[in-house]
Design an enzyme around this catalytic site. Structure first.
Site, PDB file in Angstrom:
ATOM      1  CB  THR A 172      -0.921   0.025   1.238  1.00 38.98           C
ATOM      2  OG1 THR A 172      -0.107   0.248   2.413  1.00 38.98           O
ATOM      3  CG2 THR A 172      -1.686  -1.273   1.406  1.00 38.98           C
ATOM      4  CG  ASP A 173      -0.314   4.880  -1.848  1.00 41.46           C
ATOM      5  OD1 ASP A 173       0.338   4.234  -2.696  1.00 41.46           O
ATOM      6  OD2 ASP A 173      -1.348   5.516  -2.117  1.00 41.46           O
ATOM      7  CB  CYS A 174       0.906   3.997   4.694  1.00 38.57           C
ATOM      8  SG  CYS A 174      -0.521   2.916   4.793  1.00 38.57           S
ATOM      9  CE1 TYR A 175       2.583  -0.090   8.024  1.00 38.45           C
ATOM     10  CE2 TYR A 175       0.316   0.135   7.259  1.00 38.45           C
ATOM     11  CZ  TYR A 175       1.263   0.211   8.271  1.00 38.45           C
ATOM     12  OH  TYR A 175       0.880   0.593   9.543  1.00 38.45           O
TER      13      TYR A 175
END
Length: 389
Positions: A133-136
């Site tokens: 994901t964008d944050c992970y």
């Protein structure tokens, strides 16, 4: 009547009168319940037996770049990753994945062995696959961890300390591999998993001396009762002394595995069945009244377990009747006129050591008692609207 606060003051002053459950029973025989009550503040119970409904919560700490773990293996054993990004739950009976379409190959090591290895200070391999994901943004991770490199590591056990259990036998014509170990055909042996009159919950039949929030000995460290255990069944039939005739109450327990001792937390394997966790658990009973002494005076000859035939593959199996723990501990019982050898998968020797260790902690002022924040459901809790339990 005494209070837990009064007993704790004595503990901190190193003036508390503490005995193990075995010592307590001897005192009652010698001087009776009333005089024993005057001479004892705390009774220490303990057991060391397989408790497969156990496991560990681990927080690995964030990688750089961060990762949201969705599949993870610790020393090849799958850990559940359906929590936050790097939170895992490792079940004691989890087994490594094997290429076995028929699901008949049973590895000899599982989650319990990984838990033991971490507690022992050993390194454990980690293989993880992430959800990008964008944050992970990280997709995978391969490394090793140890007890010092991870953030949190604690046991959370959904079902421990069965209040009584069963005796397993095999009336069939082939060997059976069970959670009690191998059962030989034609009543070739009998196996049980309880230490009888020394077992913690058999000395508190209606769960009056403990509750949610009670401090305990768990794996060589302080632990706590967090809830009723799964399959908690306090409505089990009972003897006149209150002890259940078969599996009854259970407890959910929690404790910091980083403080535990490998001596009291050991992975084990039952042939052709799988992994389990041998675990030391001790419960201190505050002697608040004479009733607690009376309950703890129960003897093996007055506690009964059902003898169940595992050769019938049903949820409810036929029984060969009841047998008491005094008979079981003699190593032989009689079933339908046949003498059958008996063994226990619980360790009486190490169970006594758990109780002795807990006793010493209290005598040294290192372990105080805790008031329960809520009672546990007991047989006296289940009352229907018409007043019938």
């Amino acid at each position: 009547m005494r209070t837990i606060n009064e007993i704790n003051e004595k503990i901190l002053q190193k003036k508390a009168k503490v005995c193990t459950i075995e010592e307590l029973k001897a005192k009652v025989k010698k001087i009776g319940i009333k005089k024993t009550y005057e001479k004892v503040d705390v009774i220490c119970t303990g057991t060391f037996e397989p408790m497969e409904s156990s496991g560990a919560i681990l927080n690995l700490g964030h990688t750089d770049p961060p990762m949201k773990i969705r599949h993870c293996w610790l020393d090849g054993v799958p850990a559940y990753a359906g929590f936050g990004a790097v939170d895992l739950y490792l079940g004691a009976t989890a087994l490594p994945d094997v290429n076995d379409a028929e699901n008949t190959v049973i590895p000899e090591k599982g989650g319990a062995h990984v838990i033991e290895s971490l507690i022992a200070g050993n390194s454990v391999s980690v293989k993880a696959i992430g959800q990008v994901t964008d944050c992970y943004p990280r997709a995978s991770f391969d490394a090793t961890i140890n007890i010092n490199s991870i953030n949190q590591f604690y046991l959370y056990n959904p079902r421990n300390l069965y209040q009584n259990f069963i005796v397993g036998v095999n009336g069939g014509d082939r060997i059976l591999y069970t959670y009690l170990g191998p059962l030989l055909p034609r009543l070739g042996n009998a196996v049980y998993s309880n230490i009888g009159a020394l077992s913690p919950l058999l000395n508190d039949p209606y769960l009056e001396a403990i509750g949610i929030g009670t401090k305990i000995f768990l794996g060589g460290a302080e632990g706590m009762i967090t809830w009723e255990g799964t399959q908690h069944f306090p409505l089990q039939k009972r003897s006149p002394n209150g002890t259940p005739i078969g599996p009854a109450s259970t407890l959910a327990l929690v404790g910091d595995a980083k403080k535990m001792d490998r001596k009291w937390v050991r992975g084990c394997y039952f042939k052709n069945y799988g992994a389990s966790l041998m675990l030391g658990v001790g419960i201190p009973f505050p002697v608040l009244n004479e009733k607690i002494i009376e309950n703890c005076a129960v003897e093996d000859k007055d506690i009964y377990a059902p003898v169940m035939d595992f050769s019938i593959p049903r949820r409810v199996r036929p029984s060969f009747g009841l047998v008491n723990y005094a008979q079981l501990k003699q190593g032989k019982i009689k079933i339908e006129g046949q003498i059958v050898k008996v063994a226990s998968v619980a360790s009486l020797y190490l169970s006594r050591q758990v109780a002795e260790t807990l006793k010493q902690w209290i005598l040294d002022g290192k372990f105080t008692l805790a008031e329960a924040v809520s009672p546990l459901p007991s047989s006296t809790s289940f009352i229907s609207q018409d007043g019938v339990s």
